[in-house]
Design an enzyme around this catalytic site. Structure first.
Site, mmCIF file in Angstrom:
data_model
loop_
_atom_site.group_PDB
_atom_site.id
_atom_site.type_symbol
_atom_site.label_atom_id
_atom_site.label_comp_id
_atom_site.label_asym_id
_atom_site.label_seq_id
_atom_site.Cartn_x
_atom_site.Cartn_y
_atom_site.Cartn_z
ATOM 1 N N ASN A 30 0.845 -1.195 0.000
ATOM 2 C CA ASN A 30 0.000 0.000 0.000
ATOM 3 C C ASN A 30 0.884 1.249 0.000
ATOM 4 O O ASN A 30 2.103 1.144 0.071
ATOM 5 C CB ASN A 30 -0.958 -0.028 1.200
ATOM 6 C CG ASN A 30 -0.218 -0.031 2.515
ATOM 7 O OD1 ASN A 30 0.405 0.950 2.895
ATOM 8 N ND2 ASN A 30 -0.262 -1.171 3.213
ATOM 9 N N ARG A 31 0.265 2.397 -0.071
ATOM 10 C CA ARG A 31 1.006 3.644 -0.277
ATOM 11 C C ARG A 31 1.440 4.352 1.001
ATOM 12 O O ARG A 31 1.849 5.502 0.954
ATOM 13 C CB ARG A 31 0.147 4.622 -1.098
ATOM 14 C CG ARG A 31 -0.117 4.156 -2.498
ATOM 15 C CD ARG A 31 -0.881 5.229 -3.272
ATOM 16 N NE ARG A 31 -1.339 4.725 -4.551
ATOM 17 C CZ ARG A 31 -0.548 4.615 -5.628
ATOM 18 N NH1 ARG A 31 0.710 4.986 -5.578
ATOM 19 N NH2 ARG A 31 -1.041 4.141 -6.750
#
Ligand code: C5P
Length: 232
Positions: A30-31
């Protein structure tokens, strides 16, 4: 000089984003940059706390004075948290933990089908570490002694709708506070600024901040300090 209002307080912070391995070279991630969690750890140290940071794939450096434990995936983060939770006064779960992981970790690199066939991945749920830590604390009878803070990154653009989601989430998780922030590709992840509301278990907004992540960290820690003073 910074007020030492967390002197001697043992704080466990998670930060970053987990990577769930798919094969030896690929992962689901994920970011999350880890900036907000590292800011909490950093401000807590400045205010006198003894800080352990469980760090998953950070994009930022960890400042001096923080005991840092590196992990990769959710199950490792879970083990690292469970091993330390009982001896901790405050837990701040800022990491973005993958809700799901690949059901199988393939030993060799997954090959592309020459026939153009699609590939289906089966995912299984990861443990909800935050929920487990709350349950453990309550079973130990340490409610009121150990303060647990969760995070909720939501993409819902409408403020009222986002708060409603966050209220339902804190009720489900049972932690003392939930830091709710809005994220999308432009907001939140990787940025130096953050906009948050800190909810309590009754769903009331205890504090709000729209500032750099260090100031937001101080706002979160202020809520924790006030809670601990009240519990005495
Ligand atoms: O349910 P959701 O993922 O939005 O919850 C976010 C909060 O729960 C964060 O504090 C995150 O660190 C924590 N979490 C966790 N274990 C998971 C998923 C989220 O501890 N498997």
């Amino acid at each position: 000089r910074v007020a030492q209002d967390l002197a001697g307080v043992r704080i466990l912070v998670t930060a970053g984003g987990t990577r769930e391995p798919l094969d030896p070279v690929r992962f689901l991630g994920n970011r999350s940059s880890g900036k907000q969690g590292v800011a909490v750890a950093s401000r807590a140290v400045s205010r006198g706390a003894e800080v352990t940071l469980i760090a998953a794939n950070l994009e930022v450096d960890v400042p001096e004075g923080i005991n840092c434990v590196r992990v990769e995936r959710a199950t490792e983060m879970a083990d690292a948290c469970h091993a330390r939770a009982a001896g901790t006064d405050v837990i701040v779960m800022a990491a973005a933990v993958a809700d799901y992981r690949p059901a199988q970790q393939v030993p060799g690199k997954i090959k592309k089908s020459d026939a153009g066939e699609s590939l289906t991945l089966e995912l299984v749920q990861n443990p909800d570490i935050l929920r487990e830590l709350v349950t453990e604390r309550n079973e130990r009878g340490a409610q009121g002694e150990q303060c647990i803070v969760g995070f909720a990154a939501e993409t819902e653009p409408d403020d009222a709708a986002r708060l409603a989601i966050a209220r339902a989430k804190i009720a489900r998780k049972g932690c003392d506070f939930l830091v709710c922030n809005r994220v999308d590709e432009a907001l939140g992840f990787g940025q130096d600024q953050n906009t948050v509301d800190v909810l309590d278990l009754r769903g009331e907004v205890r504090a709000s901040a729209s500032a750099d992540k260090m100031s937001v960290a101080d706002t979160i820690l202020d809520v924790v300090v006030a809670q601990r003073a009240n519990a005495r």
